[in-house]
Each structure stands twice: as C-alpha cells, then as structure tokens.
Write a protein that holds these residues in place. Structure first.
Motif, mmCIF file in Angstrom:
data_model
loop_
_atom_site.group_PDB
_atom_site.id
_atom_site.type_symbol
_atom_site.label_atom_id
_atom_site.label_comp_id
_atom_site.label_asym_id
_atom_site.label_seq_id
_atom_site.Cartn_x
_atom_site.Cartn_y
_atom_site.Cartn_z
ATOM 1 N N SER A 1 0.882 -1.279 0.023
ATOM 2 C CA SER A 1 -0.034 -0.113 0.180
ATOM 3 C C SER A 1 0.826 1.453 0.068
ATOM 4 O O SER A 1 1.768 1.315 0.796
ATOM 5 C CB SER A 1 -0.876 -0.083 1.180
ATOM 6 O OG SER A 1 -1.011 1.175 1.656
ATOM 7 N N LEU A 2 0.465 2.031 -0.913
ATOM 8 C CA LEU A 2 1.257 3.587 -0.978
ATOM 9 C C LEU A 2 0.963 4.032 0.300
ATOM 10 O O LEU A 2 1.956 4.888 0.708
ATOM 11 C CB LEU A 2 0.443 4.307 -2.280
ATOM 12 C CG LEU A 2 1.128 5.583 -2.460
ATOM 13 C CD1 LEU A 2 2.611 5.644 -2.678
ATOM 14 C CD2 LEU A 2 0.431 6.338 -3.391
ATOM 15 N N LYS A 3 -0.034 3.886 1.002
ATOM 16 C CA LYS A 3 -0.437 4.776 2.190
ATOM 17 C C LYS A 3 0.483 4.478 3.184
ATOM 18 O O LYS A 3 1.059 5.263 4.143
ATOM 19 C CB LYS A 3 -1.766 4.309 2.542
ATOM 20 C CG LYS A 3 -2.954 5.109 2.855
ATOM 21 C CD LYS A 3 -4.122 4.816 3.492
ATOM 22 C CE LYS A 3 -5.243 5.445 2.988
ATOM 23 N NZ LYS A 3 -6.482 4.872 3.502
ATOM 24 N N ASP A 4 1.264 3.031 3.270
ATOM 25 C CA ASP A 4 1.902 2.664 4.300
ATOM 26 C C ASP A 4 3.224 3.430 3.964
ATOM 27 O O ASP A 4 4.000 3.735 4.984
ATOM 28 C CB ASP A 4 2.125 1.067 4.168
ATOM 29 C CG ASP A 4 0.873 0.478 4.788
ATOM 30 O OD1 ASP A 4 -0.014 1.276 5.476
ATOM 31 O OD2 ASP A 4 0.751 -0.717 4.466
ATOM 32 N N ARG A 5 3.673 3.652 2.848
ATOM 33 C CA ARG A 5 5.026 3.913 2.378
ATOM 34 C C ARG A 5 5.111 5.404 2.819
ATOM 35 O O ARG A 5 6.193 5.885 3.302
ATOM 36 C CB ARG A 5 5.012 3.567 1.046
ATOM 37 C CG ARG A 5 6.764 4.016 0.228
ATOM 38 C CD ARG A 5 7.752 2.894 0.423
ATOM 39 N NE ARG A 5 8.708 2.978 -0.288
ATOM 40 C CZ ARG A 5 9.843 2.111 -0.405
ATOM 41 N NH1 ARG A 5 10.069 1.143 0.598
ATOM 42 N NH2 ARG A 5 10.790 2.391 -1.289
ATOM 43 N N LEU A 6 3.980 5.989 2.422
ATOM 44 C CA LEU A 6 3.884 7.549 2.726
ATOM 45 C C LEU A 6 3.877 7.811 4.094
ATOM 46 O O LEU A 6 4.420 8.778 4.724
ATOM 47 C CB LEU A 6 2.402 7.950 2.153
ATOM 48 C CG LEU A 6 2.264 9.261 2.100
ATOM 49 C CD1 LEU A 6 3.401 10.245 1.069
ATOM 50 C CD2 LEU A 6 0.913 9.884 1.264
ATOM 51 N N LYS A 7 3.177 7.095 4.833
ATOM 52 C CA LYS A 7 3.155 7.046 6.564
ATOM 53 C C LYS A 7 4.831 6.792 6.965
ATOM 54 O O LYS A 7 5.041 7.527 7.930
ATOM 55 C CB LYS A 7 2.331 5.969 6.995
ATOM 56 C CG LYS A 7 1.657 6.108 8.157
ATOM 57 C CD LYS A 7 0.616 5.007 8.598
ATOM 58 C CE LYS A 7 0.918 4.742 10.057
ATOM 59 N NZ LYS A 7 0.061 3.525 10.439
ATOM 60 N N LEU A 8 5.442 6.069 6.528
ATOM 61 C CA LEU A 8 6.854 5.864 6.722
ATOM 62 C C LEU A 8 7.534 7.162 6.637
ATOM 63 O O LEU A 8 8.306 7.593 7.225
ATOM 64 C CB LEU A 8 7.341 4.663 6.158
ATOM 65 C CG LEU A 8 8.985 4.613 6.424
ATOM 66 C CD1 LEU A 8 9.171 4.258 8.096
ATOM 67 C CD2 LEU A 8 9.531 3.076 5.773
ATOM 68 N N VAL A 9 7.613 7.615 5.461
ATOM 69 C CA VAL A 9 8.188 9.161 4.943
ATOM 70 C C VAL A 9 7.825 9.956 5.749
ATOM 71 O O VAL A 9 8.650 10.854 6.253
ATOM 72 C CB VAL A 9 7.849 9.327 3.278
ATOM 73 C CG1 VAL A 9 8.332 10.884 3.010
ATOM 74 C CG2 VAL A 9 8.244 8.184 2.441
ATOM 75 N N LYS A 10 6.458 10.227 5.930
ATOM 76 C CA LYS A 10 6.152 11.354 7.015
ATOM 77 C C LYS A 10 6.604 11.175 8.185
ATOM 78 O O LYS A 10 7.151 12.050 9.154
ATOM 79 C CB LYS A 10 4.575 11.510 7.035
ATOM 80 C CG LYS A 10 4.165 12.120 5.798
ATOM 81 C CD LYS A 10 2.881 12.572 5.648
ATOM 82 C CE LYS A 10 2.503 13.119 4.370
ATOM 83 N NZ LYS A 10 1.005 13.489 4.021
ATOM 84 N N ALA A 11 6.756 9.964 8.722
ATOM 85 C CA ALA A 11 7.116 9.637 10.405
ATOM 86 C C ALA A 11 8.437 9.691 10.283
ATOM 87 O O ALA A 11 9.089 10.343 11.222
ATOM 88 C CB ALA A 11 7.052 8.160 10.691
ATOM 89 N N LEU A 12 9.298 9.572 9.345
ATOM 90 C CA LEU A 12 10.889 10.068 9.142
ATOM 91 C C LEU A 12 11.119 11.489 9.202
ATOM 92 O O LEU A 12 12.029 11.899 9.716
ATOM 93 C CB LEU A 12 11.473 9.434 7.796
ATOM 94 C CG LEU A 12 11.465 7.814 7.942
ATOM 95 C CD1 LEU A 12 11.799 7.432 6.452
ATOM 96 C CD2 LEU A 12 12.105 7.059 9.060
ATOM 97 N N GLN A 13 10.436 12.162 8.593
ATOM 98 C CA GLN A 13 10.258 13.472 8.679
ATOM 99 C C GLN A 13 9.965 14.126 10.063
ATOM 100 O O GLN A 13 10.832 14.831 10.365
ATOM 101 C CB GLN A 13 9.338 14.347 7.590
ATOM 102 C CG GLN A 13 9.555 14.163 6.262
ATOM 103 C CD GLN A 13 8.681 14.548 5.518
ATOM 104 O OE1 GLN A 13 7.389 14.829 5.517
ATOM 105 N NE2 GLN A 13 9.110 15.474 4.238
#
Ligand code: SAM
Ligand code: SF4
Length: 335
Positions: free
Chosen positions: A163-175
């Motif tokens: 899921s793209l949502k999961d990948r995006l969630k990770l990117v935002k968590a890293l920020q």
C-alpha cells in the motif's frame, strides 16, 4: 501556491519548450547551489531482498542473480575508504534484507559517525518507523525511501499488493523523527501517463522533501516487466528539471539510470537542474551483482577511482565537487 500550474507542467513534460525549461532549471540550480555539486558515496551492502517488486532485478523470486551480503567489517572498511577519499556522505543501501538487525545497523551507523566527519543516509526500504528512529539516535542523518509512483493503484500493482499509504506514512514519520528525507519516483513505469507525472510532481512538491530522485524505468530481463518499454529519457530529464523549478532548494540527483541511455546522461542531468551525483563505492567483487537494472554498476572500479571519476565528471562541466556534507538547504513549512 506552486511556481508552475498543472497546465504549464503538462506543457513542459510534453516537450513544449525544452530549451526554456532546461535554461530555467539550470538558472535556479545556479542561484541556489552556485557551482557546487554534492557527491554521495553509495555502499550497496546487500542485494538480498524479501520483496517481489515487479520492476526490480533484486526481487526475491529472481534466482538468476548471485546474492551477497557484506559483513559489518567490510561495510566499515568501504565507508572508511570512501571517507578517506573525500566523500562527505555515505549512503548505505540494500534490498529489504532483515538479516541486518536493528542493533547491527545501529552499530554500523555509530561506528561510521564516530570515525569520520560524514553524513550517513539510510536506504534500507520498509523497516519500521521505530527502527529508523533508533538509527537516528545512533547518528544517521538522512533516509531515502522512494514512493516509486504516487498513484496508489500503480503502486499496489508494481509492489505486489503493498500500500502506498503505508510507504507514505513511513516517509512522514521519518520527517517527524528529524531526518533529512529523500523520496522520488521511477519515470515510465507500466500504466503511467503524462497526467500522472503532473500529479507526481505536485505530490512530491507538497511533501517538502530534502531530496527527490527521479530516474527512468529500465526493464530487467529477469522480472515480470522484461518486455515493458524503457522509460522515456527526455520525459525523465523534463521531470527532474520541473522538480528543480518547483523545489528550488531540494537536493536532486542525476541518477545513474541516466547513464544507461547515454554515457553522458549524468552530465546532462547536472546541466538541467540536478545538483547531486551518487557514485557507487560497492567493492569491485560485488558491484555487478547489485543488478537492479541492466547496465547498473557495469564498470568495475575501486572506491578511489569511483570517487575520482565522479569528481572529474563534475569538473568537466566547470562545476566544483563540494567539500561539505551538502546538507539540506530547504526549510519545511510548519503545518
Ligand atoms: N530496497 C530499498 C527500496 O526499495 O527502497 C532500496 C533499494 S532499491 C534497489 C533502490 C531503488 O532502485 C528503488 O527505490 C527504485 O526506484 C530503483 N529501481 C529498482 N528497479 C528499477 C528499474 N528497473 N529501473 C529504474 N529504477 C529502479
Ligand atoms: Fe527489493 Fe527495493 Fe528492489 Fe523492491 S525495489 S525488490 S524492495 S531492492
């Protein structure tokens, strides 16, 4: 408010005025980075992967590649050689290989950071946000997690149900963790369209990334996409030039995939808005096995030569290899 609207972006992506686009991108790069080009030495320490991404030669079902894993001491040795030869950023990249435990990655990061004055970037794929937070505490500075596409249906297809949502969630968590975060896409994946690339450009811009990478898709013969058409190189150059106009201060690499089309691909990228190159410093014995796509790491060079070649490439354009870590210049808006 974007610096270009969707219609203007589409016009340029379709080749409406390449000369104007590339001239503007070069000017914006010059205004923000002067003649400096940042060099990131990339250590591809394992080509073992538990994923099945349909586009990538490292996918788990590919039994035609020779798998390798560098030991901790080997990774530290290569990082040391790169640092001694002037690299100010060490990128640790691998397939999604969970045999490297959180502790082991943490120790590698700590040791590199304690021995050398370098930034460390992690490109290890879908590890948990908690692991990345731990590695941040160990001293890691940056991450690189590409979305590959911002269309959730294409993402789900190319990454076999993920899921793209999961990948995006990770990117935002890293920020949120405090990393300088890099992401990006592959230009020319099956199912893409110009309208989708417009959406990708706006989406990536909204993410306020510290680094954005966008290279052309190159089909690998041992993947389900072996017969898919190669990404269009001109659209790829236009995409990165538009990234520069929309994200003036973001670090944008001229990806090594560009060199698969034309031996001067990265030089062209640097003249059209890019400000970073990422030479591989993976040991000669393993380089060719990091075969994400045909042509990747095809030249056998040692660490010293790889960095010297990259510096020479930069100088051949009358640019200057930066002696700094090339940290992000962009400030994220507080939301
Ligand atoms: N496993 C990690 C991940 O997927 O994030 C990092 C390693 S992965 C090999 C690094 C990047 O290679 C991916 O983000 C993808 O953009 C790129 N890549 C893989 N296959 C490609 C292909 N056939 N053409 C162009 N780029 C490709
Ligand atoms: Fe593995 Fe990354 Fe390749 Fe996907 S893109 S198969 S996660 S190495």
């Amino acid at each position: 408010m974007y610096l270009l609207n969707a219609q203007e972006i589409e016009f340029y992506l379709n080749g409406g005025n390449d000369q104007e686009l590339y001239t503007r991108a070069d000017q914006v790069r010059q205004e923000n980075f002067g003649d400096e080009v940042y060099l990131r030495a990339i250590v591809e320490f394992s080509n073992v992967c538990n994923k099945k991404c349909k586009y990538c030669g490292l996918r788990a079902p590919n039994s035609s590649i020779n798998r390798y894993r560098l030991k901790k001491t080997e990774i530290l040795d290569v990082a040391e050689l790169a640092a001694v030869n002037g690299a100010k950023t060490i990128v640790l990249q691998s397939g999604d290989d969970f045999s490297y435990s959180s502790n082991m990655v943490g120790e590698i990061v700590r040791e590199i950071k304690s021995r050398h004055d370098v930034a460390v970037t992690l490109s290890l794929g879908d590890r948990s946000a908690e692991e990345y937070a731990y590695w941040f505490e160990c001293g890691a500075d940056r991450t690189l997690i590409k979305l590959e596409t911002t269309d959730s249906r294409i993402y789900n297809d190319i990454r076999c149900g993920e899921s793209l949502k999961d990948r995006l969630k990770l990117v935002k968590a890293l920020q949120e963790t405090g990393y300088e975060v890099g992401s990006g896409i592959i230009v020319g994946l099956p199912g893409y369209s110009i309208q989708q690339l417009v959406a990708d450009l706006l989406f990536l811009t909204d993410l306020e990334l510290d680094m954005v990478a966008a290279g052309p898709f190159i089909p690998h013969p041992d993947t389900p996409y072996s017969d898919v058409e190669t990404g269009n190189i001109d659209i790829s150059y236009r995409f990165t030039a538009l990234l520069r106009l929309l994200n003036p201060q973001t670090n944008i690499p001229a990806t090594s995939a560009l060199d698969s089309f034309d031996s001067k691909g990265r030089e062209t990228g640097l003249r059209r808005g890019c400000n970073v190159i990422m030479p591989s410093v993976t040991p000669s014995a393993n380089r060719a096995d990091y075969n994400i796509y045909p042509g990747k790491n095809s030249v056998s060079v040692d660490v010293t030569d790889s960095i010297t070649n990259a510096e020479n490439l930069i100088r051949s354009l009358n640019f200057v290899p930066s002696v700094t870590k090339g940290s992000s210049k962009r400030k994220r808006n507080v939301k």
